[in-house]
Design an enzyme around this catalytic site. Structure first.
Site, PDB file in Angstrom:
ATOM      1  N   GLU A  87       0.832  -1.206   0.000  1.00 12.25           N
ATOM      2  CA  GLU A  87       0.000   0.000   0.000  1.00 12.25           C
ATOM      3  C   GLU A  87       0.869   1.260   0.000  1.00 12.25           C
ATOM      4  O   GLU A  87       0.573   2.226  -0.709  1.00 12.25           O
ATOM      5  CB  GLU A  87      -0.926   0.000   1.218  1.00 12.25           C
ATOM      6  CG  GLU A  87      -2.102  -0.935   1.114  1.00 12.25           C
ATOM      7  CD  GLU A  87      -3.140  -0.473   0.109  1.00 12.25           C
ATOM      8  OE1 GLU A  87      -3.323   0.748  -0.026  1.00 12.25           O
ATOM      9  OE2 GLU A  87      -3.754  -1.326  -0.539  1.00 12.25           O
ATOM     10  N   LYS A  90       2.475   1.848  -3.464  1.00 17.58           N
ATOM     11  CA  LYS A  90       1.552   2.460  -4.419  1.00 17.58           C
ATOM     12  C   LYS A  90       1.336   3.933  -4.092  1.00 17.58           C
ATOM     13  O   LYS A  90       1.283   4.787  -4.993  1.00 17.58           O
ATOM     14  CB  LYS A  90       0.220   1.719  -4.420  1.00 17.58           C
ATOM     15  CG  LYS A  90      -0.754   2.242  -5.491  1.00 17.58           C
ATOM     16  CD  LYS A  90      -2.039   1.452  -5.526  1.00 17.58           C
ATOM     17  CE  LYS A  90      -2.902   1.923  -6.698  1.00 17.58           C
ATOM     18  NZ  LYS A  90      -3.169   3.370  -6.679  1.00 17.58           N
ATOM     19  N   HIS A 142      -2.020  -7.054  10.671  1.00 20.36           N
ATOM     20  CA  HIS A 142      -2.587  -7.510   9.400  1.00 20.36           C
ATOM     21  C   HIS A 142      -1.701  -8.569   8.751  1.00 20.36           C
ATOM     22  O   HIS A 142      -2.145  -9.654   8.397  1.00 20.36           O
ATOM     23  CB  HIS A 142      -2.769  -6.320   8.453  1.00 20.36           C
ATOM     24  CG  HIS A 142      -3.476  -6.672   7.185  1.00 20.36           C
ATOM     25  ND1 HIS A 142      -2.852  -7.331   6.137  1.00 20.36           N
ATOM     26  CD2 HIS A 142      -4.747  -6.451   6.778  1.00 20.36           C
ATOM     27  CE1 HIS A 142      -3.719  -7.511   5.154  1.00 20.36           C
ATOM     28  NE2 HIS A 142      -4.882  -6.978   5.522  1.00 20.36           N
ATOM     29  N   GLU A 173      -2.503 -12.324   8.103  1.00 25.16           N
ATOM     30  CA  GLU A 173      -2.127 -12.792   6.773  1.00 25.16           C
ATOM     31  C   GLU A 173      -0.622 -12.880   6.569  1.00 25.16           C
ATOM     32  O   GLU A 173      -0.155 -12.896   5.434  1.00 25.16           O
ATOM     33  CB  GLU A 173      -2.737 -11.862   5.713  1.00 25.16           C
ATOM     34  CG  GLU A 173      -4.257 -11.820   5.730  1.00 25.16           C
ATOM     35  CD  GLU A 173      -4.831 -10.875   4.686  1.00 25.16           C
ATOM     36  OE1 GLU A 173      -4.045 -10.356   3.865  1.00 25.16           O
ATOM     37  OE2 GLU A 173      -6.054 -10.663   4.689  1.00 25.16           O
ATOM     38  N   LEU A 200      -4.202   0.400  12.829  1.00 27.05           N
ATOM     39  CA  LEU A 200      -4.638   1.769  13.112  1.00 27.05           C
ATOM     40  C   LEU A 200      -6.065   1.793  13.632  1.00 27.05           C
ATOM     41  O   LEU A 200      -6.391   2.548  14.546  1.00 27.05           O
ATOM     42  CB  LEU A 200      -4.527   2.638  11.853  1.00 27.05           C
ATOM     43  CG  LEU A 200      -4.951   4.099  12.036  1.00 27.05           C
ATOM     44  CD1 LEU A 200      -3.972   4.841  12.927  1.00 27.05           C
ATOM     45  CD2 LEU A 200      -5.067   4.799  10.676  1.00 27.05           C
ATOM     46  N   VAL A 201      -6.932   0.959  13.046  1.00 28.72           N
ATOM     47  CA  VAL A 201      -8.346   0.936  13.426  1.00 28.72           C
ATOM     48  C   VAL A 201      -8.773  -0.479  13.797  1.00 28.72           C
ATOM     49  O   VAL A 201      -8.177  -1.461  13.354  1.00 28.72           O
ATOM     50  CB  VAL A 201      -9.257   1.451  12.283  1.00 28.72           C
ATOM     51  CG1 VAL A 201      -8.865   2.861  11.869  1.00 28.72           C
ATOM     52  CG2 VAL A 201      -9.202   0.515  11.078  1.00 28.72           C
ATOM     53  N   HIS A 205     -11.006  -6.518  10.124  1.00 19.40           N
ATOM     54  CA  HIS A 205     -10.131  -7.587  10.621  1.00 19.40           C
ATOM     55  C   HIS A 205     -10.315  -7.808  12.119  1.00 19.40           C
ATOM     56  O   HIS A 205     -10.314  -8.947  12.595  1.00 19.40           O
ATOM     57  CB  HIS A 205      -8.668  -7.262  10.316  1.00 19.40           C
ATOM     58  CG  HIS A 205      -8.283  -7.531   8.898  1.00 19.40           C
ATOM     59  ND1 HIS A 205      -8.370  -8.779   8.335  1.00 19.40           N
ATOM     60  CD2 HIS A 205      -7.793  -6.723   7.926  1.00 19.40           C
ATOM     61  CE1 HIS A 205      -7.964  -8.736   7.072  1.00 19.40           C
ATOM     62  NE2 HIS A 205      -7.618  -7.491   6.803  1.00 19.40           N
TER      63      HIS A 205
END
Length: 254
Positions: A87, A90, A142, A173, A200-201, A205
């Protein structure tokens, strides 16, 4: 010279979880009051869901295009992303495509960008959540196939060096995964665990992969293995110590 601060997040479709993003955004905005504040989300799926709800949020290219059209000359782009990964790659490429459109375009680093940040995060986690009597602190990130996944095993080491003797780092993952964490819990005789999202949040997930009632969630699998589980349903963005780390990231580029 017209200046702007662009806070860029992956985003979330969970209304309550947006509070954790917004808490970080408020700290960033307060750290650069001379700059016009705006936000962008990098996830197309999240943006589509929010647009269908009548809550549109721009992507990074669209936000930068709007700032250029408004005559902004100096843009500070501060991501709320946790680590260098696909991420962020990108995001970096999207920002680079606009380099010639502004007199100055600065891109900030993610939260866990160096060992100093990892040590600060580990100290925060151990201080905040400690080690329950006879139990464990399990952080759940994550995870990614990107090389940046090495942040997670590095965080495991940082937790131990910060005094978290029964603090464990897992990922949804990536690696370490569920099996590695469960093996450590069993070896250390931990019959109880506090699950905390290392994200962060506390979004999808956290709601499903961590604390969901389905058989594949970490909560369900730990309980099936005989470990009692409590879950914290707030993300890292809710912690003032983490907000301060993001503020420090912004100061690097403004």
């Amino acid at each position: 010279m017209k200046q702007a601060l662009l806070a860029v997040s992956f985003g979330t479709s969970v209304p309550r979880a947006r509070q954790d993003i917004e808490a970080v955004e408020r700290v960033l905005a307060a750290g650069a009051p001379e700059r016009a504040f705006c936000r962008a989300y990098t996830s197309p799926t999240i943006r589509r869901i929010l647009a269908e709800r009548g809550e549109p949020v721009s992507g990074l290219p669209e936000a930068l295009e709007a700032l250029a059209a408004a005559g902004v000359e100096d843009v500070a782009v501060q991501p709320t992303h946790l680590l260098y990964g696909f991420e962020y790659d990108k995001l970096k490429a999207d920002a680079a495509a606009f380099a010639g459109r502004f007199a100055r375009l600065a891109l900030g680093r993610p939260l866990a960008a160096d060992s100093e940040s990892l040590r600060a995060l580990a100290a925060c986690m151990v201080r905040r959540f400690g080690q329950p009597e006879g139990g464990a602190l399990v952080l759940l990130g994550h995870g990614t196939e990107h090389f940046a996944n090495m942040v997670y095993p590095a965080m495991q080491t940082a937790l131990r060096l910060a005094g978290g003797r029964r603090a464990y780092m897992g990922t949804v993952e990536g690696w370490p995964g569920f099996d590695e964490v469960l093996a450590q819990l069993k070896e250390d005789g931990c019959g109880q665990a506090l699950l905390v999202p290392f994200m962060l949040v506390a979004g999808d997930h956290a709601l499903n992969d961590m604390a969901g009632d389905g058989p594949k969630s970490w909560k369900s699998r730990l309980e099936a293995a005989g470990v009692g589980v409590r879950c914290r349903m707030r993300g890292l963005g809710a912690l003032p110590e983490v907000q301060a780390l993001y503020g420090a990231r912004l100061r690097e580029i403004v």
